[in-house]
Every structure is written in structure tokens, then in C-alpha cells.
Design a protein around this motif. Structure first.
Motif, PDB file in Angstrom:
ATOM      1  N   GLN A  67     -31.822 -49.339 116.589  1.00  0.00           N
ATOM      2  CA  GLN A  67     -31.027 -48.515 115.681  1.00  0.00           C
ATOM      3  C   GLN A  67     -31.931 -47.507 114.974  1.00  0.00           C
ATOM      4  OE1 GLN A  67     -31.221 -51.908 115.420  1.00  0.00           O
ATOM      5  NE2 GLN A  67     -29.177 -52.802 115.387  1.00  0.00           N
ATOM      6  N   PRO A  68     -31.486 -46.244 114.940  1.00  0.00           N
ATOM      7  CA  PRO A  68     -32.344 -45.196 114.381  1.00  0.00           C
ATOM      8  C   PRO A  68     -32.135 -45.004 112.883  1.00  0.00           C
ATOM      9  CG  PRO A  68     -30.384 -44.219 115.326  1.00  0.00           C
ATOM     10  CD  PRO A  68     -30.240 -45.712 115.512  1.00  0.00           C
ATOM     11  N   HIS A  69     -32.935 -44.137 112.305  1.00  0.00           N
ATOM     12  CA  HIS A  69     -32.709 -43.693 110.921  1.00  0.00           C
ATOM     13  C   HIS A  69     -33.345 -42.316 110.778  1.00  0.00           C
ATOM     14  CE1 HIS A  69     -36.857 -44.098 109.435  1.00  0.00           C
ATOM     15  NE2 HIS A  69     -36.944 -45.091 110.299  1.00  0.00           N
ATOM     16  N   SER A  70     -33.051 -41.684 109.648  1.00  0.00           N
ATOM     17  CA  SER A  70     -33.599 -40.343 109.404  1.00  0.00           C
ATOM     18  C   SER A  70     -34.522 -40.375 108.187  1.00  0.00           C
ATOM     19  CB  SER A  70     -32.460 -39.361 109.147  1.00  0.00           C
ATOM     20  OG  SER A  70     -31.968 -39.541 107.827  1.00  0.00           O
ATOM     21  N   ASN A 112     -33.070 -43.925 122.322  1.00  0.00           N
ATOM     22  CA  ASN A 112     -33.891 -45.132 122.142  1.00  0.00           C
ATOM     23  C   ASN A 112     -33.582 -46.138 123.253  1.00  0.00           C
ATOM     24  OD1 ASN A 112     -34.874 -43.915 119.876  1.00  0.00           O
ATOM     25  ND2 ASN A 112     -33.732 -45.176 118.413  1.00  0.00           N
ATOM     26  N   TRP A 145     -37.885 -47.635 114.249  1.00  0.00           N
ATOM     27  CA  TRP A 145     -36.557 -48.181 114.493  1.00  0.00           C
ATOM     28  C   TRP A 145     -36.265 -49.190 113.381  1.00  0.00           C
ATOM     29  CZ3 TRP A 145     -36.495 -49.732 120.433  1.00  0.00           C
ATOM     30  CH2 TRP A 145     -36.652 -48.567 121.202  1.00  0.00           C
ATOM     31  N   GLU A 158     -39.240 -40.376 110.544  1.00  0.00           N
ATOM     32  CA  GLU A 158     -38.102 -40.710 111.418  1.00  0.00           C
ATOM     33  C   GLU A 158     -38.568 -41.404 112.699  1.00  0.00           C
ATOM     34  OE1 GLU A 158     -36.101 -36.926 111.913  1.00  0.00           O
ATOM     35  OE2 GLU A 158     -35.092 -37.124 109.971  1.00  0.00           O
ATOM     36  N   LYS A 175     -29.848 -39.790 118.637  1.00  0.00           N
ATOM     37  CA  LYS A 175     -31.118 -40.505 118.468  1.00  0.00           C
ATOM     38  C   LYS A 175     -31.012 -41.930 119.048  1.00  0.00           C
ATOM     39  CE  LYS A 175     -34.550 -40.203 114.721  1.00  0.00           C
ATOM     40  NZ  LYS A 175     -35.696 -40.484 115.447  1.00  0.00           N
ATOM     41  N   TYR A 176     -29.881 -42.579 118.793  1.00  0.00           N
ATOM     42  CA  TYR A 176     -29.666 -43.943 119.305  1.00  0.00           C
ATOM     43  C   TYR A 176     -29.666 -43.929 120.835  1.00  0.00           C
ATOM     44  CZ  TYR A 176     -27.453 -48.571 119.824  1.00  0.00           C
ATOM     45  OH  TYR A 176     -27.163 -49.876 120.157  1.00  0.00           O
ATOM     46  N   THR A 222     -27.562 -40.316 109.526  1.00  0.00           N
ATOM     47  CA  THR A 222     -27.489 -41.160 110.726  1.00  0.00           C
ATOM     48  C   THR A 222     -26.214 -41.995 110.797  1.00  0.00           C
ATOM     49  OG1 THR A 222     -29.888 -41.360 110.521  1.00  0.00           O
ATOM     50  CG2 THR A 222     -28.834 -42.806 112.107  1.00  0.00           C
TER      51      THR A 222
END
Lengths: 251, 154
Positions: A172-175, A70, A166, A163, A66-67, A203
């Protein structure tokens, strides 16, 4: 001699009366209710590039993918253009909106604390009536928040995120498994100490303890109408953002 | 003083390559720019712009767009061949600008201004000015200035 005498009297007067005045001034400044955060506030400048911090725990394989997808305009991965969701006026979500360079107002009402952000003209609600977090919340941009006082610290726990947001401008990602805990402690009239922990085992391999930050009172600031309007943002992108990001040699 | 070359270099401390038509005044400006360049810290973080550079661009305002989250200034600028190019300059939100003393009437079409800006790295006639990049500002022909200092800050 007269000159010396006059100055001596002035000096004695200053030394005599100054101690009486100083505690009064200090007292006025220190008068505040630690459980009343009403007013307009803004994060003081700090690190983290408008996010929880420059350093974050190791990513899981899911988080890494995921990161990598982005493409932020800030931080070590910064590149012109990119796919930051806010470029289309998507809601910033928690915790990102806290870190942007705009103020927010804290409003106490019965059973709730509201945060009214200048960023995207958004209201976020924190339930203070003792309710529990829901067992199966719908995914939301801002999650579902409950708060309580632990001594003089307001502790806000949030779950139920989608989700799509950012955590900060660095991408930075998250779930949807993220759980955040914010801690707000008013240490003087003008200052709140802020701490944030991010738990997201899908994550990150460990809990992320964000860099502590300071929030300062902004007396007299009114939150203006500040919607992010997709049609206006699209026009701006056509006229300025896209020409600025265009690769040299490509029209 | 005409802006003649939008090319910039990101080399240690020397970020701006521009040529001026007149002598000593421009040398002063260049030295000021060099100082600003050397001391500027880039916080805005939009990697499309050269935030180490502070370039003066003179022109005539054609439009001032007061929208959130990016107000915009458009102005006609003569290039080195005398051709008029319309520049687009991104700046802060109306909220930030208001706290810095601006209003939606701060600029209007026809105003003659010099803007100290961070140009796009790709040489396009677009740029950034704002609170994230100290030293960027608008200077009117009568010497008045618009900057980004937060007048409500404690």
C-alpha cells in the motif's frame, strides 16, 4: 481414616492460604508505570500481512497508479520477485517497521522517546519536549514525530514523509502528505494496546483506521546488530531470491 | 532416502509429490508430511515458495551464512541420477534464530542433515525454512533438531 484426615487438612490449608497468596502474585504482575514504556517489545501476531491491515480505504487516482506500480511479495497482489523497496535495504519507514516480525526497544531520555528497531537496526526519535511539528519539514523515511501523553495514552503525530516507503508488505502506497497518529496505551505490565490512523488525502479518499494491535513485552531480549547491508542482500538475491523467482523455462 | 522430485502441486491438501526408495518408514514420513501439509498455515508470504508443502531434503551442508535479514544454508544434495546439486535455503534473520536457540555455529560444512523445507514453486534448487512456516526444520543425522520456536516468547 488417617488418609482422609490428612487430605482434609491439606485441602483446608490450601483453601485458607491460597487467597492470601494470589493477590500478592497478581499485584507483582500488575506493578507498572503507564508512562514508562521502557523495554523490548514486539507486535503480537495479527492480521494485516506485516502492515496496517488487509482492508484500506478507496484509493485516489494518484494512489491507484502508485499501488498498481507496486509489486509486493505478500497479499492479494503477491508475485515472485517484485519491487518491494526493502529488497534493496531501503529504510522501511513509519508505520511499516512497527509491523515486522522483529522486536524494538523503547528508550526514555530527557525530551525524547527513542524507538530502537531490530529491523534494519534503526533508531526513530519522538520529541516529547512540547515542540510543535515543523511547518515545512524535509521529506524523510521516518518523518518528523512529536509525542504527548493524553492521560495514560502516548499519542505520536508524524508528518514530513518521503514517498518511497510502503505502508506494509502488501504494497500500500502513501504520499508526502501523509500524517500518522499512533496511540500507545500500556494496559498491564506486559501489554500495550496500539492504534494507528493514517491521513493521506493525496492517496486515500478517507482516513485509514488501522486494525488495532497488541504489543507484548519481551523481557530479556537484547536488540542484536541487525543492519540490512545492501552488498549482502545483493549476494543473497543472486544466490537464492532470483533463482526462486525466475519464471519456469527462462534462464 | 533421497529426494527425487521437486515438483509440487497446490491441490486441496495434497501438496507434495515425492518418491522414496524404502517402504514403511517412508510411508510414515509421507503421512506425517500429509498431516503437516494439511495443518500448515503459510505466514511467511513469499510467493516464490510453495508454503503449503513440507518436503524433506537430505544433504551435506557446504556453507552456513549468518547475515541479516536472511541467514542461508547451502548443502549438496544428490538428485535421482546421482548428480550432486547445491541447494540454497533461505531462513530467518540471526535475531529470530538466536531467540530460537540457534547460533552462528549451529551448522557447519560437512554436517549431514535432512531439512524439512518449502521448495521454490519453479523447481529450482532453492527453498525456504523459518518461523513463518511451522513444521520446517533441520534434523541432524543423530536426531537433534533446529526449529524456529521463539524461546523468549511469553
Amino acid at each position: 481414616m488417617q488418609y482422609f484426615l490428612a487430605h482434609s487438612i491439606a485441602l483446608v490449608a490450601t483453601l485458607t492460604f491460597a487467597p492470601l497468596e494470589m493477590p500478592q502474585a497478581a499485584q507483582t504482575q500488575s506493578t507498572f508505570n503507564a508512562h514508562d514504556l521502557s523495554g523490548a517489545w514486539q507486535f503480537a501476531p495479527g492480521g494485516g500481512g506485516q502492515g496496517p491491515g488487509d482492508n484500506f480505504p478507496s484509493l485516489t487516482p494518484w494512489g491507484r497508479a502508485k499501488y498498481d506500480a507496486n509489486k509486493p511479495g505478500y497479499g492479494p497482489k503477491a508475485a515472485p520477485g517484485g519491487n518491494d523497496p526493502i529488497l534493496k535495504c531501503d529504510p522501511m519507514g513509519i508505520p511499516r517497521i512497527l509491523f515486522v516480525i522483529w522486536p524494538f526497544e523503547i528508550i526514555h531520555i530527557p525530551g525524547r522517546i527513542l524507538m530502537f528497531f531490530e529491523g534494519q537496526h534503526t533508531i526513530r526519535e519522538i520529541w516529547m519536549d512540547g515542540r510543535k511539528l515543523p511547518d515545512d519539514p524535509d521529506p524523510r523515511w521516518y518523518g518528523y514525530s512529536v509525542g504527548k501523553w493524553d492521560g495514560d495514552t502516548l499519542v505520536v503525530e508524524t508528518i514530513g514523509f518521503n514517498e518511497k516507503t510502503w505502508l506494509g508488505a502488501q504494497g500500500q502506497p502513501h504520499s508526502d502528505q501523509m500524517r500518522t497518529i499512533e496511540r500507545y496505551r500500556r494496559v498491564d505490565h506486559d501489554t500495550i494496546e496500539f492504534n494507528l490512523t493514517i491521513d493521506d488525502p493525496k492517496t486515500y479518499t478517507k482516513t485509514w483506521y488501522a486494525e488495532p494491535r497488541t504489543i507484548k513485552l519481551k523481557p530479556g531480549v537484547e536488540i542484536p546488530e541487525s543492519f540490512c547491508v545492501a552488498s549482502e542482500e545483493e549476494e543473497f538475491a543472486k544466490r537464492i531470491r532470483e533463482p526462486a523467482a525466475r519464471q519456469i523455462g527462462k534462464e | 532416502m533421497n529426494y527425487e522430485d521437486t515438483k509440487t502441486q497446490r491441490q486441496s491438501g495434497s501438496a507434495v509429490r515425492i518418491r522414496f526408495k524404502s517402504g514403511p518408514l517412508c510411508l510414515c514420513i509421507f503421512l506425517s508430511l500429509w498431516f503437516l501439509t494439511a495443518s500448515a498455515s503459510a505466514h511467511h508470504g513469499n510467493s516464490a515458495y510453495d508454503e503449503q508443502a513440507r518436503v524433506p531434503v537430505k544433504g551435506t551442508v557446504t556453507e552456513f551464512v549468518w547475515t541479516n535479514p536472511h541467514a542461508q544454508i547451502y548443502m549438496d544434495v544428490k538428485d535421482k541420477n546421482g548428480k550432486v546439486v547445491n541447494w540454497g535455503i533461505e531462513t530467518n534473520s540471526p535475531g529470530i534464530l538466536t531467540r530460537a536457540g540457534w547460533t552462528r555455529r549451529s551448522l557447519k560444512a560437512g554436517d549431514e542433515v535432512t531439512i524439512i523445507l518449502c521448495p521454490a514453486k519453479n523447481g529450482a534448487p532453492v527453498a525456504y525454512i523459518g518461523s513463518g512456516d511451522p513444521g520446517t526444520k533441520v534434523i541432524f543425522s543423530d536426531g537433534r533438531e533446529l526449529d524456529f520456536k521463539d524461546r523468549t516468547a511469553q
